[in-house]
Design an enzyme around this catalytic site. Structure first.
Site: not given
Ligand code: G3I
Length: 389
Positions: A190, A233, A269, A298, A300
């Site tokens: 990030e 990432n 996400h 990651e 979801d």
């Protein structure tokens, strides 16, 4: 003749999946067509995997094998240690694992120079026992950095030169400790701000080590383990937007400078209140053309509760959009969910009123999202095994 029979079985399998599913015109609950196929006994897909075995019986890691794709999950170590069902499903379904927290700086080095290797070593051993690869998360991040570091920089007791030494020592120590056991590292997590004009976040690393801190971190990690794949990432970069383009430009520059950057991690996400990143394939293709690996790291899909059939259908479409984007990208090597069961998802604690973000429910029962992932993996032709996972 044998090849023809297998091919026919494959076609039948596809046929069964798509002809038996509920008509979209009806208001039937959004059940996964495959589940309907199985329920009606229409399981020609069985022949694709041997008698009596349909793709709804096969774990994700098995279905992903023909694509050369790693399917992973973030692992909550407290759950792994205390919940036998969690442990069993994590082993059965996934060929990759990522530490949800125990490889972050605050957890690994809570006191300067004193490392807490235990939980992370336990995860690495779990992965070894279960034939899983480990994705290291994360060496450098402005969040979950240890208090002794952030307080020291804030009060001036740690100056720029010392911070540089500390960062280099941390990266070197951690990567060397896991050398040969971690396939890839999220070296910097990030790094960019959000919005229409993304810039490098004004973190203590950017402030004191300068904008080249990312290149430095990648070089230090590479020196510590030349075989590990090194990633950047971030979130909200799944589609083509100013932030993903900022990463594309940075990646292009780093590759030109022969900095050891090997992959781009797209966290994935998603939230049903925002548009679907439907151009994810075109986005990943840009990075693939630079010679980089890509991975969804990651994934979801959260939404405001309660669950209903429309939100469930939107969740299936969202998971499938990212998995299909990965399968369409030659060097997309891994598709990892950020937790595989709603029982331990980070989402409810961070997004008030939202939840149900993972493929299995609180009782480890498959949701439509899980069935959707199985279907995409089962019906997509064995794209190519050269993903190298
Ligand atoms: O370990 C401490 C424990 O000692 C203490 O008693 C407890 C209560 O304060 O907190 C525990 O730390 C928590 C940590 O998770 C471990 O459970 C932190 O408070 C909590 O903030 C932390 O949340 C994690 C979050 O990152 C931090 O930003 C989530 O579990 C984790 O899923 C989430 O993961 C991040 C990725 O690393 C990067 N991408 C975004 C993703 C979601 O934020």
């Amino acid at each position: 003749m044998r090849k023809l029979r297998i091919a026919l079985a494959g076609v039948l399998a596809v046929g069964v999946i798509y002809t038996v599913g509920p008509s979209t015109a009806t208001a039937a609950p959004a059940q996964a067509p495959l589940a309907v196929a199985q329920a009606k006994g229409g399981n020609s897909a069985a022949h694709a995997h041997g008698p009596g075995r349909t793709s709804t019986d096969l774990p994700l890691r098995v279905l992903a094998r023909k694509h050369g794709l790693g399917v992973g999950t973030a692992i909550d170590m407290a759950a792994l240690e205390s919940d036998a069902v969690y442990r069993e499903r994590a082993a059965r379904e996934f060929s990759a694992v990522t530490a949800e927290n125990v490889m972050k700086w605050a957890e690994l080095e809570p006191t300067r120079g004193q490392y807490n290797w235990g939980p992370a070593d336990e995860l690495v051993e779990f992965a070894r026992r279960n034939g899983q690869k480990v994705h290291g998360h994360t060496l450098l991040w402005h969040s979950q950095a240890p208090a002794w570091l952030t307080d020291g920089v804030a009060d001036g007791s740690i100056d720029s030169a010392e911070l540089r030494t500390i960062v280099r020592n941390h990266i070197t120590t951690v990567v060397k400790h896991f050398r040969g056991k971690v396939r890839a590292w999220d070296v910097v997590n990030e790094a960019f701000t959000d919005g229409d004009a993304p810039v490098l976040r004004d973190t203590i690393f950017r402030q004191h080590l300068g904008p080249n801190y990312i290149a430095d971190a990648l070089r230090w990690a590479h020196a510590a383990d030349p075989r590990a794949k090194l990633y950047l990432n971030d979130y909200a970069i799944d589609n083509i937007n100013p932030k993903s383009t900022a990463y594309y430009e940075l990646a292009k520059q780093l590759r030109k400078q022969r900095v050891p950057l090997h992959g781009m991690g797209f966290q994935g996400h998603l939230d049903l209140q925002y548009p679907l990143p439907i151009d994810a394939p075109q986005n990943l293709a840009r990075f693939d053309k630079l010679g980089l690996e890509t991975a969804f790291t990651e994934v979801d899909v959260r939404f405001f509760l309660p669950v209903d059939t429309y939100k469930e259908a939107g969740q299936v479409g969202s998971f499938n959009t990212l998995l299909q984007a990965c399968l369409l990208t030659p060097r997309c090597v891994m598709f990892t969910v950020w937790g595989f069961t709603d029982k331990y998802s980070w989402v409810p604690g961070f997004f008030d009123g939202q939840g149900s973000a993972t493929p299995l429910d609180e009782n480890f029962q498959p949701k439509a999202a899980y069935r959707g992932l199985q279907q995409v993996l089962a019906v997509a032709s064995g794209s190519n095994g050269r993903r190298g996972f």
